[in-house]
Design an enzyme around this catalytic site. Structure first.
Site, PDB file in Angstrom:
ATOM      1  N   ILE A 138      37.579  31.057  46.753  1.00 37.71           N
ATOM      2  CA  ILE A 138      36.898  32.290  46.331  1.00 37.71           C
ATOM      3  C   ILE A 138      36.938  32.753  45.342  1.00 37.71           C
ATOM      4  CG2 ILE A 138      35.952  32.996  49.488  1.00 37.71           C
ATOM      5  CD1 ILE A 138      39.026  34.842  49.194  1.00 37.71           C
ATOM      6  N   ASP A 139      36.154  33.659  44.748  1.00 36.44           N
ATOM      7  CA  ASP A 139      36.430  34.640  43.028  1.00 36.44           C
ATOM      8  C   ASP A 139      37.622  35.030  43.296  1.00 36.44           C
ATOM      9  OD1 ASP A 139      34.221  32.587  42.807  1.00 36.44           O
ATOM     10  OD2 ASP A 139      32.936  34.393  43.292  1.00 36.44           O
ATOM     11  N   ARG A 140      37.851  35.521  42.184  1.00 36.00           N
ATOM     12  CA  ARG A 140      38.829  36.190  41.931  1.00 36.00           C
ATOM     13  C   ARG A 140      39.132  37.602  42.124  1.00 36.00           C
ATOM     14  NH1 ARG A 140      41.250  37.657  35.932  1.00 36.00           N
ATOM     15  NH2 ARG A 140      42.519  39.464  37.125  1.00 36.00           N
ATOM     16  N   THR A 142      36.847  38.430  44.629  1.00 38.72           N
ATOM     17  CA  THR A 142      36.438  38.425  46.333  1.00 38.72           C
ATOM     18  C   THR A 142      38.071  38.230  46.651  1.00 38.72           C
ATOM     19  OG1 THR A 142      34.290  37.201  45.699  1.00 38.72           O
ATOM     20  CG2 THR A 142      34.894  37.298  48.169  1.00 38.72           C
ATOM     21  N   ARG A 239      26.860  35.727  45.772  1.00 37.82           N
ATOM     22  CA  ARG A 239      26.067  36.408  44.788  1.00 37.82           C
ATOM     23  C   ARG A 239      25.264  36.693  44.335  1.00 37.82           C
ATOM     24  NH1 ARG A 239      31.068  36.321  41.132  1.00 37.82           N
ATOM     25  NH2 ARG A 239      30.701  37.815  39.533  1.00 37.82           N
TER      26      ARG A 239
END
Length: 302
Positions: A138-140, A142, A239
């Site tokens: 998962i993104d930084r 998130t 997103r």
């Protein structure tokens, strides 16, 4: 030696070869790629070319890339918020701002550094030294639930569930604007943005199928709290999909507005629920990551 084969995307005619490769092989510097091209380690349609070669649609690219000398990743005593753990799996609640695995500019302080310490190095090795135990990311910015595999058997089993879209993944997000319908589905392929190569985009010809189901939980003045359920797992999927219907996630300055009235650190997106079939016992386990404080405080403000 890594033998990489690529086929040029439909939207790259006229783009320089070295620039194009830099957008695909993001872990490599442009100067290093230019060095490979100069040494004849990059072939286009079977022939060596210059870095300034202008791409044509459906060009076939072959790259002979030496195996990188991967640095040893240090184990670091970083506290983990553990949602579930046994001898095969570890599910953690990743905090905002933490990168999942080491990369250029982030050799320490990542989730991998933390789990190497916690698991005493007992992690699956399928994804190599830099991403031990990591099956998905998962993104930084998130937050939320992420599964780590402690052995290769568990890794293969979980990866198979990811591929077959049988893992439950439900996210909470605050989006800009007010959605009128109670729920909906976004079924739009996601691929690299045609002009901004470090971004992803929905509806592009070269994209892979991506499906996001969303449901309204609460409406506010100018914003909506939604639950998003992933059917597929593409890069930046939620997103990109929410931005594609003109409701970007609040705080997402990449796919939404650069303005940040609530002084947020990135998108308001939280992986709340993660459920999967245990690779050994065969039982279904489901974890729920509590909302982080910043998310709770934002909802109070709204």
């Amino acid at each position: 030696m890594n033998h990489i084969r690529l086929e040029a995307e439909e939207n790259v005619p006229g783009e320089r070869l070295d620039k194009y490769l830099g957008t695909i092989l993001t872990d490599q510097s442009r100067s290093y790629l230019q060095k490979l091209i100069k040494e004849g380690a990059v072939l286009v349609n079977g022939k060596p070319v210059k870095a300034s070669y202008r791409m044509e649609e459906e060009d076939h690219i072959e790259i002979l890339m030496p195996e990188p000398e991967e640095p040893e990743i240090p184990a670091e005593d970083i506290p983990l918020d553990i949602l579930y753990e046994d001898e095969d799996l570890l599910i953690v609640n990743k905090p905002k701002g933490m990168v999942v695995h080491p990369a250029a500019g982030h050799r320490t302080g990542t989730l991998v550094n933390a789990v190497l310490y916690h698991c005493k190095g007992c992690l699956s090795g399928i994804n190599g030294i830099m991403r031990p135990g990591i099956v998905h990311r998962i993104d930084r910015d998130t937050t939320g639930a992420l599964v780590i595999c402690k052995n290769d058997y568990a890794h293969n089993h979980v990866a198979k569930q990811l591929k077959e879209h049988t893992i439950t993944r439900r996210y909470l997000a605050v989006i800009t604007g007010v959605i009128k319908e109670e729920e909906g589905t976004i079924d739009s392929p996601i691929g690299r943005h045609p002009t901004e190569r470090k971004k992803m985009a929905a509806g592009v010809k070269n994209g892979k199928r991506a499906v996001t189901h969303y449901k309204v939980l609460q409406r506010y003045e100018g914003h909506t709290l939604v639950e998003c359920r992933l059917e597929t797992g593409r890069t930046h999927q939620i997103r990109v999909h929410m931005a594609s219907i003109h409701h970007p996630i609040l705080g997402d300055t990449v796919y939404g507005s650069p303005k940040n009235p609530y002084h947020l650190e990135g998108q308001v997106l939280h992986a709340r629920v993660l459920g999967l079939v245990h690779p050994v016992t065969g039982t279904y386990i489901e974890t729920e990551a509590p909302l982080p404080k910043y998310f709770q405080n934002l909802l109070k403000k709204l």
